[in-house]
Design a protein around this motif. Structure first.
Motif, mmCIF file in Angstrom:
data_model
loop_
_atom_site.group_PDB
_atom_site.id
_atom_site.type_symbol
_atom_site.label_atom_id
_atom_site.label_comp_id
_atom_site.label_asym_id
_atom_site.label_seq_id
_atom_site.Cartn_x
_atom_site.Cartn_y
_atom_site.Cartn_z
ATOM 1 N N ASP A 113 0.760 -1.221 -0.038
ATOM 2 C CA ASP A 113 0.001 -0.044 0.111
ATOM 3 C C ASP A 113 0.782 1.270 0.007
ATOM 4 N N ALA A 114 0.291 2.436 -0.030
ATOM 5 C CA ALA A 114 1.108 3.695 -0.268
ATOM 6 C C ALA A 114 1.911 4.117 1.145
ATOM 7 N N ARG A 115 1.407 3.581 2.203
ATOM 8 C CA ARG A 115 2.195 3.952 3.648
ATOM 9 C C ARG A 115 3.675 3.452 3.399
ATOM 10 N N GLY A 160 -7.425 4.982 -3.706
ATOM 11 C CA GLY A 160 -8.030 5.677 -2.338
ATOM 12 C C GLY A 160 -7.109 5.462 -1.350
ATOM 13 N N THR A 161 -7.435 6.000 -0.012
ATOM 14 C CA THR A 161 -6.744 5.993 1.099
ATOM 15 C C THR A 161 -7.585 5.320 2.359
ATOM 16 N N SER A 162 -8.568 4.397 2.093
ATOM 17 C CA SER A 162 -9.189 3.665 3.015
ATOM 18 C C SER A 162 -8.393 2.625 3.288
ATOM 19 N N GLU A 163 -8.963 1.941 4.322
ATOM 20 C CA GLU A 163 -8.205 0.589 4.879
ATOM 21 C C GLU A 163 -8.495 -0.538 3.728
ATOM 22 N N ALA A 167 -5.818 -2.453 1.720
ATOM 23 C CA ALA A 167 -5.811 -3.813 1.702
ATOM 24 C C ALA A 167 -5.626 -4.538 0.328
ATOM 25 N N GLU A 168 -6.401 -3.845 -0.495
ATOM 26 C CA GLU A 168 -6.493 -4.488 -2.172
ATOM 27 C C GLU A 168 -5.102 -4.288 -2.623
ATOM 28 N N ASN A 169 -4.353 -3.180 -2.208
ATOM 29 C CA ASN A 169 -2.880 -3.184 -2.658
ATOM 30 C C ASN A 169 -1.819 -3.966 -2.124
#
Length: 177
Positions: A113-115, A160-163, A167-169
């Motif tokens: 994810d992006a984090r 997006g930036t939702s959990e 999770a999809e990424n």
């Protein structure tokens, strides 16, 4: 504006993609050739130039994978983890069964994810891809059939930036070659 050269270039690319009737496999006919980008077919500053080479994809293998119900099925990971989840082991088993049966090659692409920093995510994506590779090898797939690479956070599936987006990424994708 030069519309005619663009139309000519687009037509050539379209016809060459549709006109393949050779009995050779795509990897036999296209090996080592770089695709071209659309530009000015008549030459000049905007002449057709080679683009980055794409991985060779065996259409028969991709078709068989789709038939087997595994094409497009990814393995997902928990936040900051690279170990296989129990729920995703059946996906790895299905891919291993296909690879053992058809002896084809697969590229495992680890994603995050992006984090986190770019460097951290590249390393995490590699650990995820290697984890899937190891799972396939335990199930009898030959190591030379599998290549594991990391895409880090560079190719998100969800923007997006939702959990749920994150999770999809967090996944490993299978690209049959």
């Amino acid at each position: 504006m030069k519309v005619v050269p663009f139309i000519v270039a687009a037509s050539v690319l379209l016809l060459s993609a549709c006109a393949s009737t050779s009995s050779k496999a795509p990897s036999d006919t296209m090996a080592g050739q770089a695709p071209v980008t659309a530009g000015n077919a008549a030459g000049g500053d905007n002449a057709l130039k080679p683009a980055q080479p794409l991985p060779e994809v065996d259409a028969r293998a991709a078709e068989a994978a789709a038939f087997a119900g595994i094409n497009g099925k990814s393995v997902y990971f928990d936040f900051d983890q690279s170990s296989l989840r129990d729920g995703d082991k059946s996906t790895v088993q299905a891919h291993a069964g296909y690879l053992n049966k058809y002896q084809t090659r697969v590229l495992i692409q680890g994603n995050t994810d992006a984090r986190g920093s770019r460097e951290y995510n590249l390393a995490l994506g590699q650990r995820r891809a290697e984890s899937v590779k190891q799972g396939l090898e335990v199930l009898g797939v030959k190591p030379e059939q599998i290549e594991a690479v990391s895409l880090g956070k560079e190719k998100p599936r969800a923007q997006g930036t939702s959990e749920q987006d994150y999770a999809e990424n967090r996944r490993a994708d299978f690209l049959y070659q």
